[in-house]
Enzyme design. Sequence first.
Site: not given
Length: 216
Positions: A35, A8, A33, A66, A37, A175, A137, A68
């Site tokens: 992330d 990540s 990965h 990913h 957000m 994850d 998760m 979020m």
Amino acid sequence: MPRIISPSVLSADFGHLAEDIAMLDRSEAEWIHIDVMDGVFVPNISFGFPVMGPIRKGTKKVLDTHLMIVEPEKYIERFAKAGADVITIHLEATDDVRGAIAMMKKAGVKAGVSIKPATPVSAVVPYLDELDLVLIMSVEPGFGGQSFIEGSTQKVAELKAEIDRCGSRAVIEIDGGITLGNAAEVYAAGCEVLVAGSTVFASEDPERTIHELLNV
Ligand code: DX5
Ligand code: ZN
């Protein structure tokens, strides 16, 4: 079963991002990965399109994105255009999971759905025939460096049984809080893709740690 490590970037050094991406590109990690957000779906803000571009330029590895974020449908196409290979949205972030999966397919990416620790495996079962990936998760989404929630391995095993029962092609990814101490148990439960943030980037030798995570 194949094993894939997806380090990540959230735990990378953003002052030297190009170097960290070059290191991952040399490493045995097949995926990277990413992330994203939004400060609404999770209580933290990370990064978005301006950071995707340089990552895409720096590697040919699979960009495992990913999201979020709330209303993920609004951004699926842009993330695909920015170079995502896999896009995972959150089941809890949309009222129309099937519609979002169709958008991911239309955008030409692998389609993933993630569930938070409190969401049962049964919630994702109706979509298994359409999905390429399910992300469990194993921490509350929002921050790197948290501890693995016990019980997540059991969710992997339960999901693996459902996938086998219905003949889905979906792979299982996990994850949050993955370490050299718990990787073996999640592989054994049927997980193919392990996200690892702090375990890789806080290590003295991240490339070696990736190798070790693949060979526990
Ligand atoms: C948390 C993120 C994770 C995070 C994992 O919301 O989805 O991908 O970076 O970090 P570690 O491996 O440190 O738990
Ligand atoms: Zn993640």
